[in-house]
Each structure stands twice: as C-alpha cells, then as structure tokens.
Motif scaffolding. Sequence first.
Motif, PDB file in Angstrom:
ATOM      1  N   GLU A  11       0.849  -1.193   0.000  1.00 37.99           N
ATOM      2  CA  GLU A  11       0.000   0.000   0.000  1.00 37.99           C
ATOM      3  C   GLU A  11       0.888   1.247   0.000  1.00 37.99           C
ATOM      4  N   LEU A  12       0.474   2.257  -0.742  1.00 36.55           N
ATOM      5  CA  LEU A  12       1.156   3.559  -0.668  1.00 36.55           C
ATOM      6  C   LEU A  12       0.241   4.498   0.108  1.00 36.55           C
ATOM      7  N   LEU A  13       0.750   4.969   1.237  1.00 34.66           N
ATOM      8  CA  LEU A  13      -0.065   5.715   2.194  1.00 34.66           C
ATOM      9  C   LEU A  13       0.431   7.164   2.255  1.00 34.66           C
ATOM     10  N   ALA A  14      -0.460   8.093   1.940  1.00 34.21           N
ATOM     11  CA  ALA A  14      -0.045   9.493   1.824  1.00 34.21           C
ATOM     12  C   ALA A  14      -0.774  10.371   2.837  1.00 34.21           C
ATOM     13  N   PRO A  15      -0.145  11.476   3.222  1.00 29.39           N
ATOM     14  CA  PRO A  15      -0.791  12.388   4.166  1.00 29.39           C
ATOM     15  C   PRO A  15      -1.832  13.252   3.475  1.00 29.39           C
ATOM     16  N   ALA A  16      -2.868  13.621   4.213  1.00 30.18           N
ATOM     17  CA  ALA A  16      -3.880  14.510   3.650  1.00 30.18           C
ATOM     18  C   ALA A  16      -4.287  15.519   4.714  1.00 30.18           C
ATOM     19  N   GLY A  17      -3.765  16.728   4.584  1.00 27.32           N
ATOM     20  CA  GLY A  17      -4.032  17.765   5.569  1.00 27.32           C
ATOM     21  C   GLY A  17      -5.452  18.300   5.502  1.00 27.32           C
ATOM     22  N   ASN A  18      -6.084  18.197   4.347  1.00 26.26           N
ATOM     23  CA  ASN A  18      -7.485  18.620   4.216  1.00 26.26           C
ATOM     24  C   ASN A  18      -8.109  17.877   3.034  1.00 26.26           C
ATOM     25  N   LEU A  19      -9.382  18.139   2.781  1.00 24.74           N
ATOM     26  CA  LEU A  19     -10.097  17.395   1.739  1.00 24.74           C
ATOM     27  C   LEU A  19      -9.477  17.538   0.361  1.00 24.74           C
ATOM     28  N   GLU A  20      -9.059  18.746   0.046  1.00 20.45           N
ATOM     29  CA  GLU A  20      -8.477  18.965  -1.280  1.00 20.45           C
ATOM     30  C   GLU A  20      -7.199  18.137  -1.434  1.00 20.45           C
ATOM     31  N   LYS A  21      -6.358  18.180  -0.395  1.00 26.59           N
ATOM     32  CA  LYS A  21      -5.111  17.409  -0.451  1.00 26.59           C
ATOM     33  C   LYS A  21      -5.405  15.914  -0.529  1.00 26.59           C
ATOM     34  N   LEU A  22      -6.441  15.498   0.172  1.00 24.18           N
ATOM     35  CA  LEU A  22      -6.827  14.081   0.151  1.00 24.18           C
ATOM     36  C   LEU A  22      -7.174  13.636  -1.264  1.00 24.18           C
ATOM     37  N   HIS A 256       1.059  20.500  -3.823  1.00 20.56           N
ATOM     38  CA  HIS A 256       2.124  20.275  -4.799  1.00 20.56           C
ATOM     39  C   HIS A 256       3.070  19.201  -4.302  1.00 20.56           C
ATOM     40  N   TYR A 257       3.442  19.305  -3.031  1.00 26.99           N
ATOM     41  CA  TYR A 257       4.351  18.332  -2.423  1.00 26.99           C
ATOM     42  C   TYR A 257       3.713  16.942  -2.394  1.00 26.99           C
ATOM     43  N   VAL A 258       2.507  16.880  -1.867  1.00 27.67           N
ATOM     44  CA  VAL A 258       1.853  15.578  -1.694  1.00 27.67           C
ATOM     45  C   VAL A 258       1.649  14.896  -3.051  1.00 27.67           C
ATOM     46  N   ALA A 259       1.181  15.664  -4.033  1.00 25.69           N
ATOM     47  CA  ALA A 259       0.927  15.084  -5.356  1.00 25.69           C
ATOM     48  C   ALA A 259       2.237  14.613  -5.997  1.00 25.69           C
ATOM     49  N   THR A 260       3.243  15.452  -5.924  1.00 16.57           N
ATOM     50  CA  THR A 260       4.511  15.122  -6.582  1.00 16.57           C
ATOM     51  C   THR A 260       5.167  13.903  -5.942  1.00 16.57           C
ATOM     52  N   VAL A 261       5.311  13.946  -4.630  1.00 14.39           N
ATOM     53  CA  VAL A 261       6.013  12.862  -3.941  1.00 14.39           C
ATOM     54  C   VAL A 261       5.237  11.549  -4.080  1.00 14.39           C
ATOM     55  N   THR A 262       3.942  11.602  -3.803  1.00 15.49           N
ATOM     56  CA  THR A 262       3.126  10.387  -3.893  1.00 15.49           C
ATOM     57  C   THR A 262       3.232   9.771  -5.285  1.00 15.49           C
ATOM     58  N   ASN A 263       3.161  10.619  -6.291  1.00 15.04           N
ATOM     59  CA  ASN A 263       3.138  10.106  -7.655  1.00 15.04           C
ATOM     60  C   ASN A 263       4.442   9.421  -8.053  1.00 15.04           C
ATOM     61  N   GLN A 264       5.579   9.933  -7.555  1.00 17.72           N
ATOM     62  CA  GLN A 264       6.846   9.297  -7.932  1.00 17.72           C
ATOM     63  C   GLN A 264       6.968   7.920  -7.281  1.00 17.72           C
ATOM     64  N   TYR A 265       6.529   7.812  -6.026  1.00 19.06           N
ATOM     65  CA  TYR A 265       6.540   6.499  -5.372  1.00 19.06           C
ATOM     66  C   TYR A 265       5.559   5.550  -6.073  1.00 19.06           C
ATOM     67  N   ARG A 266       4.408   6.099  -6.497  1.00 20.27           N
ATOM     68  CA  ARG A 266       3.446   5.286  -7.248  1.00 20.27           C
ATOM     69  C   ARG A 266       4.114   4.683  -8.483  1.00 20.27           C
ATOM     70  N   ARG A 267       4.808   5.525  -9.219  1.00 14.25           N
ATOM     71  CA  ARG A 267       5.452   5.062 -10.454  1.00 14.25           C
ATOM     72  C   ARG A 267       6.513   4.002 -10.162  1.00 14.25           C
ATOM     73  N   LEU A 286      13.479  10.911  -8.674  1.00 14.90           N
ATOM     74  CA  LEU A 286      14.123  11.684  -7.612  1.00 14.90           C
ATOM     75  C   LEU A 286      14.170  13.171  -7.979  1.00 14.90           C
ATOM     76  N   GLU A 287      14.411  13.447  -9.255  1.00 15.75           N
ATOM     77  CA  GLU A 287      14.422  14.852  -9.694  1.00 15.75           C
ATOM     78  C   GLU A 287      13.064  15.502  -9.452  1.00 15.75           C
ATOM     79  N   GLU A 288      12.009  14.761  -9.750  1.00 17.24           N
ATOM     80  CA  GLU A 288      10.671  15.294  -9.533  1.00 17.24           C
ATOM     81  C   GLU A 288      10.441  15.608  -8.058  1.00 17.24           C
ATOM     82  N   ILE A 289      10.808  14.648  -7.192  1.00 20.32           N
ATOM     83  CA  ILE A 289      10.632  14.848  -5.749  1.00 20.32           C
ATOM     84  C   ILE A 289      11.375  16.117  -5.309  1.00 20.32           C
ATOM     85  N   SER A 290      12.565  16.303  -5.837  1.00 19.65           N
ATOM     86  CA  SER A 290      13.382  17.448  -5.424  1.00 19.65           C
ATOM     87  C   SER A 290      12.759  18.785  -5.832  1.00 19.65           C
TER      88      SER A 290
END
Lengths: 405, 308
Positions: A11-22, A256-267, A286-290
Amino acid sequence: MTRGPIMNKPELLAPAGNLEKLKFAIQYGANAVYIGGQSLGLRANADNFSFAEMKEATDFAHHHGAKVFVATNIIAHNEDLHEVDQFMKNIEKAGIDAIIVADPALIERTKQAAPSVELHLSTQQSTTSWPSVQFWKEEGVSRVVLAREVSLQEIREIKKHVDIEIETFIHGAMCIAYSGRCVLSNHFTARDSNRGGCSQSCRWQYDMFSELQEWERNDTPFTMSSKDLCMIEHLPELIDAGVDSFKIEGRMKSIHYVATVTNQYRRAIDAYCANPDQYVFKKEWLEEISKAAHRSMTTGFFYGTPDEKDLLYIEREDFPAFDFAGLVLDYDEEKQIVTLQQRNKISIGDTVEFFGPTMERFTWKVEQMWNEKDETINTAPHAMMTVKMKLERPVKANDMMRKQK
Amino acid sequence: MQKPELLCTAANLDEIHHLINAGVDAINIGHEQFGLRVSGNFSREETEKAIQICHEHHVKVYISTNALFHNGQLEELESYLRFLAALHADAIIFGEPTVLMLARKVAPNLPLHWNPEMLCTNVETINYWGTKGATRAYLARELNMDSILEIKEDAEIEIQVQVFGPTCIFQSRRDLVASYQNYLGENNDSPGKEKRLYLKEEKRQEVCYPVYEDRNGTNILSAEDLCILEHLDELIDGGIDSFQIEGILRTTEELVKIVTVFRKAIDSYCLDPQTYRTQIAGWMEQLRAIQPAKRPLTTGFYFKEQVF
C-alpha cells in the motif's frame, strides 16, 4: 529463474491535511491516506477534519478504491479520555477504515466503542523488536507502524517472526528523538509535544559547552535537525522485505508536495511490481521529488545508525526549486487552450512545467494568456484566479503546472 | 499514616552503603546495556552484591531494563532477566513490551514496574499495564499535582513519582554529540556524562541542559532539578506509594544529604504534620546549599500550565 509480476503490491499511504489534499493524494496514486480529526491527534495546528468532512473523505476515497485512516496518536491524559468513545463512534459512522493509535487506553476504548474500526499501532509507541510486535498483535492491532529506528534487516526479521501488517515511513521529515520520547517543547515553550503541541525545538540552534573547560562559542551551532527520509531509490529491497504499507510523512505539506512525492513512489512501486527483474530506477523520479521537497535527504536508519552526514547543521533549509503555479481545470483540444486556477504568479515568457498522475512531464513557454473575460493579459497575479493559456500539448483536469523560481 | 517508600538511584556499591545509612527504603540500579540513564553501570557481580547488601538491610532493589530493545539484544536481555530472577531482585523496570514478552517466558515471578518516562500520563493506560502484569507505574514528570492525585485515586497498581533531581527530556538513538564533533572535525572520545556537556538555547543563555551519550544514544536532561519537598504532604496525603530521587550527575556526598533531608521530611510529616511544616525552610536551605550553580531547584511541572 525469472520472476513474474508481484501481485500483492504494498500500500502507498499518503498524508492529507485537508479534503483537497486528500483528493489529490488519491488521484496521484495513494492507496490510502491518513488525516487528523479535530482532537486526539498530534497536529493541533493542522487544518483538521470535521466528522462531516471525514464522511466526504471516505465517500471519495472508497469510490476510488482507497482507504482513509485517522491519526489519533496522542499520549492521553485523563481528561482526554472522556471524548474518546464518542469520537470513535463518529469516525466509525463516517466510514473511516482505521485509526493510527499510540496509547493503549485509546485502543481498549476503541475496541468497545467502534469495533469495526481497524487499529494501527502508531510509530509513537517506538516498536523496535519482534516480541514487541507480537505483543501488539495479541492485543488486537492489525498493523504496526514501526519505529523509524528499525533497520531493513530488522524489518525482515520481524516479518519472519510475526504474521502481521508492517508499515514503515519511506519519505518525509523525521523526529530526531525516538518519536514520543521527547518533551523539549514542554520545557522550552510549555507546549505538550505528545498532545499535539510540538514546537520542533529540536531544529533550533544551540550552543554546546563543557563545564570542565574554558568555553568558546562555536560558529557552527549544535542542532538536532535530521535531513528528510527518502527511500525512492531503495523500494525493491523494502518490497522484497515484505513491508505492507509505505508511508509518506507530511500532513502540513502542500498539495504540490503531496501530489509530486506520492506520484513518484506510485510510479516506482508500479514499475517494480510489474516486472521486478527488468526494473531500473529512474533518476527523474528523484528529480521530480526534489522539485517539491525542500530538505536534503537521507535513508535514515534503514542501513545503520545515521551520523553527521544525515543531519542539517549550518546548511539552512533551501526552499523548493519550483512553485506550484496552476491547477488544470479544463483543456480544449480543438483550440489548444488550457484553463487553469492560478496558484502562483504566472507571466508571459515564464517557462513552466506540466505534470500529472500518469502523463510524462513536459515544459512549456507561456506565450499567450487570457483572463476570465477573455481579455489578453501579460501576467496573472491573483491567487485562485482563472487563467487561460495557449498550450499545444494535451493535459487533463487535475494535472498541475509548476514554475521554476 | 501510610508511609511512602523512599527510593533513590545508586551509581556503585559504595554509594549503596551510604544511601542505606541515610535511610532509603529501596534503590534503583542497572547497566546501560539494558537500562536508560543509569547513574552507574553495575556488572553482574556488583548487581549480585548490591542485592545481597540491600536485602540484609531490608532495602529493596529495582533493576532498570527500560531501554527500547531491538532484535539483536533479545538473547542478552533474556539471559539478564533469568539472572535477575535467580537473585530475587525486587522488581524490574520496563518501558516497552519486549521486556514483558521475555519476562513472561523466563522470569514470570519478577515484579514489573512500568516506566516509559513521558508516556505514563493517564490512569486507564496505567491500569492496562496492570492487567499485563505491572505492579507499579512511574508517572510522567510532566504531570501536574492535580493529575497525579487524580490518577492515584483510580489506579489499581502502585504509583511512583519523582520528588527530586533532573528529568529526562529527550532520547535519541543517534549519537548527536559525537556527530556534531565529527562535523566540526574535532577529536572526540565518547561524550559520556563525565564530560559534563551542556546545551544552551541560543536565546536563553542562562539555561543549561545536560547532554550526554551512552550506548542507548543521546540523552538530554532538564535544566533544573525537580524538588517537591515543600509539597510532600500533599503527595503523602494522596497516598502516593513511592518517592524517587534521581541521583544521576550528583556526588555520593550530595546524594546522601538529599536523601537524609527527604527521610527526615517523610518521617516528620507522618509523625507530626505540624513539626514538618516548621522545618521545611531549614531543609530547603540545606538542599540549596549543595545545589550546583546554574541548576535551580523548581517544582517542575507540578504547578505549571501547559498548552497544546
């Protein structure tokens, strides 16, 4: 012997500070998200969820095949216990899949009050050995989030000895102390760290001196600031070790952070699980995460106890190299015009980059823009304003546009 | 009146002799291989000797096994628990379930005291550990007086509080002092507590926090010494079972004086509360006289508001 695809993906588990981020975390590849309620959590200052928002969150997540966990990981005082039963009943009603819990008093109460809610033992319990994991399994938790101090080899041993779901942090900020075993905040700012008041005093600057020798003030202050964990280059080992859930830290982080980081781990996870033998790590992940992360990175305790190379001294935090500039609302293929919600100032001549959950990122030079009234503009200065832009490559709603600083 | 136990840490056998003479009811010892922030390392021989001496004087011995254990330490921990059970140690102190799981197997009769430092904050969790075999809980030093007394009322196991000395405010598995010295390119030999290192916040230079490393990692202690002598009556009236003096970083001579004062205070209050009150000022004077410069005596969080 060649290996086939790995069927039981972690499972890839990501943080969600609010509904939009979720919503973005899930659209960008999270299988599960964790959120905070308006009490019992460790981020008193975060933008936490009401029970109604939790319901909306689970409706959205379950519709997308994802789960929602609530962090209720305070170390409770007597007065905190009164509200626990009702809180757990409410989250059960809201369809929450599991709570992340540290204090046994909350575990016991939840078993009674909300028996359908699964129990995940929080990292705040600092679980570091397999007998300890076994203990918590016998107490009825379905998953243990290990202490960040546990090595990869130790995870393998734990998985060998105990049949239970194991979750580990793979990305984000780290406590420098054993999580929970720190009351610097209480002493320095009278804020109770284990009830959500942590003031991150560990990252302040200190002077160190000895009583036994003449004290000279050092130009480089003492600090206890860890680099951020990043395991994107080591996912195959973690997957092979049998880790069931990979957790990204950061309920206070941006979309931006949550989407970018989560997506690279997804890939990376998808690529490895699809074909483990042919898997090659892609530097671009890694470049994307940075582009969204702002601290330098470390592998934490996975390969041994971290040392000075894993700490931040005088290198102060850099800000990420890119800003989240716009969210794609719509794309008109015929006219080749994208409609964006502005998230940072955009001007004619800017070089921007588009990325999304599945598309390959590309750069684009801003040449023509219009406002909502279709008037030509040179710059889009207002947050959340609607902007149209000429864009010859197709994008989709919820793709993002970022801009180098 | 039910007299509480007076419990003090000890760094070595000689200190134990002096503490017994000064009137302790129990001592707490250990080895950094298993215990956190022990004031001295007791070898197996010394531990055996310590238990023998103490038991001759009807003084109890509690052994710290409150480290956070990793897989690689299980065998040595199991062997240590067998050893302590054979010696009839009066209790072992634990901070997490690894010890519970191993003790069930190899030392089922050893009483267990739960001390997870700052995590012991509510009565339901205390009673939970009671159902798992704990006979005592050492309360978080961040609790205030009202919370302490409220917990005691509903606790099903013994309650211990700290009445004197520094408190632990931070523990990391990392060697943060050695890392810093390496970063600066300085020669570093193990920055243990004998090096007397301190941290100061950049903005509050008058406040000094002791910091040192041992094999459990980096420890930071409070800048002040907790001293609850003036409020012992409330704790005794509340029925608190054990009063702990933390002796880490103090000389035997100082520690004996501290124990002597608390011995007198407890005995005096239990005998005649009026006499106790008239003597408090004098006792505080004696404690202040041996207090290191820059380490104020305070009531810690007993009467302090915290927010979150």
